[in-house]
Design a protein around this motif. Structure first.
Motif: not given
Ligand SMILES: [Zn+2]
Length: 135
Positions: A62-90
């Protein structure tokens, strides 16, 4: 060509399985610093410098961002570990590959599909191209 891709995906998944451990659910896996260190020959502390997930104690995400950021659902669907917590640039608001709105961090639900707003996707591409050229 398709067989080579299939082999590569299989090899990548097998490698991921070998250097990770399941948790907190069976479908999610976390990298293991000791296993990654054995694979790469790099000390775990050096790896933790590049992969925040390996730090002990764990980073306060949470120190990196005050809100978790939701990524692209299709990119996350291809990830074998499930949804990815990402810190996108602004400046990254659109998955240009799948045309989904992914930003900013203040939305708390998956973003809309942008097929009806292709000028937004074009603007994101143009912006990323400018960043590559001029920093
Ligand atoms: Zn995507």
């Amino acid at each position: 060509m398709r067989d080579a891709e299939t082999l590569q995906v299989g090899a990548t998944r097998e490698l991921w399985r070998q250097v990770t451990r399941p948790g907190p659910t069976p479908s999610r896996r976390h990298p293991n610093a000791r296993l990654l260190s054995a694979l790469t020959g790099r000390p775990p502390g050096h790896l933790a410098g590049a992969l925040l997930e390996l730090r002990d104690p764990s980073p306060v995400w949470e120190a990196f961002r005050h809100n978790p950021q939701i990524g692209c659902r299709r990119c996350d669907a291809r990830h074998p570990g499930g949804p990815v917590f990402r810190i996108f640039p602004h400046h990254r608001y659109v998955c240009t590959r799948h045309r989904y709105w992914i930003g900013s961090s203040d939305i708390n639900r998956p973003g809309p599909f942008l097929d009806d707003f292709l000028e937004i996707v074009k603007a994101q591409r143009r912006h990323l191209r400018l960043l590559r050229r001029h920093g």
